[in-house]
Design a protein around this motif. Structure first.
Motif, PDB file in Angstrom:
ATOM      1  N   GLY A  14       0.751  -1.366   0.153  1.00 34.61           N
ATOM      2  CA  GLY A  14      -0.064   0.099  -0.023  1.00 34.61           C
ATOM      3  C   GLY A  14       1.016   1.284   0.010  1.00 34.61           C
ATOM      4  O   GLY A  14       0.253   2.401  -0.092  1.00 34.61           O
ATOM      5  N   ASN A  15       2.162   1.050   0.144  1.00 35.66           N
ATOM      6  CA  ASN A  15       3.162   2.349  -0.092  1.00 35.66           C
ATOM      7  C   ASN A  15       3.175   2.402  -1.457  1.00 35.66           C
ATOM      8  O   ASN A  15       3.993   1.488  -2.023  1.00 35.66           O
ATOM      9  N   ASP A  16       2.510   3.355  -2.110  1.00 36.48           N
ATOM     10  CA  ASP A  16       2.648   3.350  -3.657  1.00 36.48           C
ATOM     11  C   ASP A  16       3.576   4.171  -4.359  1.00 36.48           C
ATOM     12  O   ASP A  16       3.612   5.533  -4.030  1.00 36.48           O
ATOM     13  N   TYR A  17       4.080   3.851  -5.397  1.00 34.74           N
ATOM     14  CA  TYR A  17       5.075   4.583  -6.302  1.00 34.74           C
ATOM     15  C   TYR A  17       4.631   4.615  -7.609  1.00 34.74           C
ATOM     16  O   TYR A  17       4.355   3.782  -8.142  1.00 34.74           O
ATOM     17  N   LEU A  18       5.142   5.733  -8.501  1.00 36.47           N
ATOM     18  CA  LEU A  18       5.262   5.795  -9.954  1.00 36.47           C
ATOM     19  C   LEU A  18       6.595   5.645 -10.431  1.00 36.47           C
ATOM     20  O   LEU A  18       7.700   6.345  -9.784  1.00 36.47           O
ATOM     21  N   ILE A  63      11.939  10.617  -5.396  1.00 35.85           N
ATOM     22  CA  ILE A  63      11.669  11.802  -5.032  1.00 35.85           C
ATOM     23  C   ILE A  63      10.109  11.657  -4.193  1.00 35.85           C
ATOM     24  O   ILE A  63       9.262  11.069  -4.639  1.00 35.85           O
ATOM     25  N   ASN A  64      10.149  12.455  -3.031  1.00 30.23           N
ATOM     26  CA  ASN A  64       8.910  12.467  -2.273  1.00 30.23           C
ATOM     27  C   ASN A  64       8.045  13.186  -2.738  1.00 30.23           C
ATOM     28  O   ASN A  64       8.273  14.205  -3.709  1.00 30.23           O
ATOM     29  N   PRO A  65       6.709  13.175  -2.373  1.00 26.23           N
ATOM     30  CA  PRO A  65       5.452  13.980  -3.028  1.00 26.23           C
ATOM     31  C   PRO A  65       5.571  15.233  -2.764  1.00 26.23           C
ATOM     32  O   PRO A  65       5.000  16.235  -3.756  1.00 26.23           O
ATOM     33  N   SER A  73      15.053   4.245   0.026  1.00 24.30           N
ATOM     34  CA  SER A  73      13.593   3.917   0.217  1.00 24.30           C
ATOM     35  C   SER A  73      13.575   2.328   0.134  1.00 24.30           C
ATOM     36  O   SER A  73      13.801   1.652  -0.757  1.00 24.30           O
ATOM     37  N   GLY A  74      12.917   1.648   1.063  1.00 18.77           N
ATOM     38  CA  GLY A  74      12.726  -0.073   0.965  1.00 18.77           C
ATOM     39  C   GLY A  74      11.668  -0.428   0.219  1.00 18.77           C
ATOM     40  O   GLY A  74      11.970  -1.310  -0.655  1.00 18.77           O
ATOM     41  N   ASN A  75      10.620   0.074   0.203  1.00 13.51           N
ATOM     42  CA  ASN A  75       9.592  -0.278  -0.544  1.00 13.51           C
ATOM     43  C   ASN A  75       9.966   0.279  -2.136  1.00 13.51           C
ATOM     44  O   ASN A  75       9.637  -0.552  -2.913  1.00 13.51           O
ATOM     45  N   GLY A  76      10.429   1.368  -2.120  1.00 14.45           N
ATOM     46  CA  GLY A  76      10.860   2.054  -3.367  1.00 14.45           C
ATOM     47  C   GLY A  76      11.844   0.938  -4.005  1.00 14.45           C
ATOM     48  O   GLY A  76      11.765   0.553  -5.133  1.00 14.45           O
ATOM     49  N   GLY A 158      20.567   5.189   5.655  1.00 10.35           N
ATOM     50  CA  GLY A 158      21.026   5.927   4.461  1.00 10.35           C
ATOM     51  C   GLY A 158      19.945   6.769   4.386  1.00 10.35           C
ATOM     52  O   GLY A 158      20.557   8.285   3.851  1.00 10.35           O
ATOM     53  N   ASN A 159      18.757   6.789   5.051  1.00  9.25           N
ATOM     54  CA  ASN A 159      17.838   8.014   5.131  1.00  9.25           C
ATOM     55  C   ASN A 159      17.626   7.908   6.668  1.00  9.25           C
ATOM     56  O   ASN A 159      17.814   6.797   7.348  1.00  9.25           O
ATOM     57  N   PRO A 160      17.140   9.165   7.044  1.00 15.30           N
ATOM     58  CA  PRO A 160      17.168   9.480   8.669  1.00 15.30           C
ATOM     59  C   PRO A 160      15.826   8.751   9.347  1.00 15.30           C
ATOM     60  O   PRO A 160      14.667   8.866   8.722  1.00 15.30           O
ATOM     61  N   THR A 191      13.115  14.286   9.074  1.00 16.47           N
ATOM     62  CA  THR A 191      13.409  12.888   9.424  1.00 16.47           C
ATOM     63  C   THR A 191      12.148  12.182   9.249  1.00 16.47           C
ATOM     64  O   THR A 191      11.029  12.602   9.192  1.00 16.47           O
ATOM     65  N   ASN A 192      12.285  10.923   8.774  1.00 18.51           N
ATOM     66  CA  ASN A 192      11.113   9.811   8.933  1.00 18.51           C
ATOM     67  C   ASN A 192      11.035   9.479  10.299  1.00 18.51           C
ATOM     68  O   ASN A 192      11.741   9.458  11.411  1.00 18.51           O
ATOM     69  N   VAL A 193       9.614   9.047  10.728  1.00 23.72           N
ATOM     70  CA  VAL A 193       9.272   8.863  12.215  1.00 23.72           C
ATOM     71  C   VAL A 193       8.357   7.315  12.185  1.00 23.72           C
ATOM     72  O   VAL A 193       7.348   7.294  11.453  1.00 23.72           O
ATOM     73  N   TRP A 209       5.303   7.780  10.237  1.00 23.04           N
ATOM     74  CA  TRP A 209       5.061   9.203   9.340  1.00 23.04           C
ATOM     75  C   TRP A 209       6.479   9.379   8.614  1.00 23.04           C
ATOM     76  O   TRP A 209       7.555   9.501   8.918  1.00 23.04           O
ATOM     77  N   GLU A 210       6.060   9.456   7.143  1.00 18.91           N
ATOM     78  CA  GLU A 210       7.311   9.623   6.449  1.00 18.91           C
ATOM     79  C   GLU A 210       7.609  11.021   6.037  1.00 18.91           C
ATOM     80  O   GLU A 210       6.609  11.924   5.631  1.00 18.91           O
ATOM     81  N   ARG A 211       8.880  11.346   5.818  1.00 14.77           N
ATOM     82  CA  ARG A 211       9.448  12.657   5.743  1.00 14.77           C
ATOM     83  C   ARG A 211       8.954  12.907   4.071  1.00 14.77           C
ATOM     84  O   ARG A 211       9.266  12.168   3.349  1.00 14.77           O
ATOM     85  N   GLY A 212       8.374  14.101   3.891  1.00 13.93           N
ATOM     86  CA  GLY A 212       7.918  14.541   2.690  1.00 13.93           C
ATOM     87  C   GLY A 212       6.861  13.668   1.922  1.00 13.93           C
ATOM     88  O   GLY A 212       6.479  14.078   1.001  1.00 13.93           O
ATOM     89  N   SER A 219       6.344   1.219   5.019  1.00 13.12           N
ATOM     90  CA  SER A 219       7.678   1.698   4.722  1.00 13.12           C
ATOM     91  C   SER A 219       8.650   0.744   5.076  1.00 13.12           C
ATOM     92  O   SER A 219       8.698   0.344   6.059  1.00 13.12           O
ATOM     93  N   GLY A 220       9.648   0.549   3.972  1.00 15.64           N
ATOM     94  CA  GLY A 220      10.722  -0.475   4.168  1.00 15.64           C
ATOM     95  C   GLY A 220      11.932  -0.077   5.141  1.00 15.64           C
ATOM     96  O   GLY A 220      12.185  -0.839   5.850  1.00 15.64           O
ATOM     97  N   SER A 221      12.172   1.059   4.605  1.00  8.18           N
ATOM     98  CA  SER A 221      13.301   1.831   5.304  1.00  8.18           C
ATOM     99  C   SER A 221      12.865   1.829   6.914  1.00  8.18           C
ATOM    100  O   SER A 221      13.832   1.681   7.843  1.00  8.18           O
ATOM    101  N   SER A 222      11.546   2.551   7.121  1.00  9.42           N
ATOM    102  CA  SER A 222      10.954   2.383   8.426  1.00  9.42           C
ATOM    103  C   SER A 222      11.127   1.034   9.160  1.00  9.42           C
ATOM    104  O   SER A 222      11.366   0.856  10.275  1.00  9.42           O
TER     105      SER A 222
HETATM  106  N1  LIG Z   1       8.486   4.482   1.488  1.00 14.34           N
HETATM  107  C1  LIG Z   1      10.043   4.562   1.862  1.00 14.34           C
HETATM  108  C2  LIG Z   1      10.633   5.807   2.213  1.00 14.34           C
HETATM  109  C3  LIG Z   1      10.695   6.930   1.367  1.00 14.34           C
HETATM  110  C4  LIG Z   1      11.738   7.942   1.557  1.00 14.34           C
HETATM  111  C5  LIG Z   1      11.538   8.660   2.661  1.00 14.34           C
HETATM  112  N2  LIG Z   1      10.221   9.670   2.668  1.00 14.34           N
HETATM  113  C6  LIG Z   1      12.553   9.609   3.070  1.00 14.34           C
HETATM  114  O1  LIG Z   1      12.181  10.959   2.896  1.00 14.34           O
HETATM  115  O2  LIG Z   1      13.449   9.160   3.571  1.00 14.34           O
HETATM  116  C7  LIG Z   1      10.465   3.267   2.311  1.00 14.34           C
HETATM  117  O3  LIG Z   1       9.625   2.242   2.010  1.00 14.34           O
HETATM  118  O4  LIG Z   1      11.337   3.177   2.705  1.00 14.34           O
END
Ligand SMILES: N[C@@H](CCC[C@H](N)C(=O)O)C(=O)O
Length: 283
Positions: A14-18, A63-65, A73-76, A158-160, A191-193, A209-212, A219-222
């Motif tokens: 459900g974490n959707d990307y283009l 690129i965040n929305p 991004s893990g899901n990315g 790699g991301n916060p 930061t991501n939370v 809660w994702e940054r941006g 979220s995968g990285s979360s």
């Molecule tokens: N949905 C992602 C994380 C995408 C990046 C994040 N919003 C950021 O700015 O670091 C995931 O699945 O990890």
């Protein structure tokens, strides 16, 4: 002539990307990318994955929305791996992908619905996020939010990530407080939370809660950051199932905090954007 603005929609839990080729992304201003990601005025998505395939190793830009760029991004990454597989550029054997947050290894499993990513090392040094905190680790950082005191563990994948442990996960609380944490002056690049409830030594529930991007279903990285933080605190074992509103990911850690993520990806559509959606915009 075919519309050259082609986007491929995928989701991971459900974490959707283009996904688009970089030749598509370079035709768009940052403001137009925000419009494409807008759920009411554009196609709508939790972000844009830009395929930069010029070198030998595929390169992913995220690129965040809100138009900001994420390092990882893990899901990315799972989605991008599946996209490369769908394009016939990789097969069922491990391959590398470059991101701003480091190189990772991906494997699209048989059937292509599950993807494994070796996400690299979880780092606890606040400077890696960056976060304006003294010391080499911040494992129980006191935070005042909504008139209450909380404790956070800071993790870079790699991301916060700012991981907040709670006794009972309350998704309404995630929506209410997430944006406040994202933009604390403590985090110069935001930061991501994650709010994390430990269920047992192999299961955690998280709200994200994702940054941006704001509140997201998964979220995968979360998941990697939350599992790593709980492992660091001695609360979980090496294998952790991370439960999110959108579904589950399996995270495997080792003593060096190398993190492996396994989870699903689904393709939804291939979409041709109509430039009319930019009619009222400049640039
Ligand atoms: N949905 C992602 C994380 C995408 C990046 C994040 N919003 C950021 O700015 O670091 C995931 O699945 O990890």
């Amino acid at each position: 002539m075919e519309n050259p603005l082609t986007f491929h929609r995928y989701h991971g839990l459900g974490n959707d990307y283009l996904v688009c080729h970089h030749s598509v992304a370079t035709q768009l201003t940052n403001q137009q990318i925000q419009r494409v990601c807008d759920r009411h005025y554009g196609i709508g998505s939790d972000g844009l994955l830009v395929d930069g395939d010029d070198g030998e190793i595929p390169t992913l830009r995220i690129i965040n929305p809100d138009g900001s760029e994420a390092e990882k991004s893990g899901n990315g990454l799972r989605i991008y791996a599946r996209y490369l597989f769908d394009c016939g550029r990789v097969a069922h054997s491990p391959f590398k992908v470059n991101t701003l947050g480091g190189q990772v290894s991906c494997l699209v499993e048989e059937g292509a619905h599950q993807v494994v990513v070796d996400m690299g090392e979880a780092r606890f040094n606040p400077a890696a996020l960056p976060a304006l905190v003294e010391g080499t680790e911040a494992l129980a950082l006191p935070l005042m939010l909504g008139g209450k005191s909380w404790q956070a563990t800071l993790v870079s994948m790699g991301n916060p990530h700012c991981v907040i442990r709670v006794q009972k996960l309350d998704l309404e609380q995630v929506r209410q407080l997430g944006g406040q944490v994202e933009t604390l002056p403590l985090f110069p690049r935001r930061t991501n939370v994650q709010f994390v409830e430990v269920v047992d030594r192999n299961n955690i529930n998280i709200g994200i809660w994702e940054r941006g991007a704001g509140y997201t279903l998964a979220s995968g990285s979360s998941s990697c950051a939350a599992a790593s933080a709980m492992y660091k605190l001695g609360l979980v074992d090496e294998q952790v199932t991370v439960h999110m509103p959108g579904g589950q990911l399996t995270i495997t850690l080792n003593k060096d905090f190398q993190v492996r993520m396994r989870g699903p990806v689904q393709k939804v559509a291939t979409i041709q954007l109509d430039k009319d959606c930019f009619f009222d915009m400049h640039g």
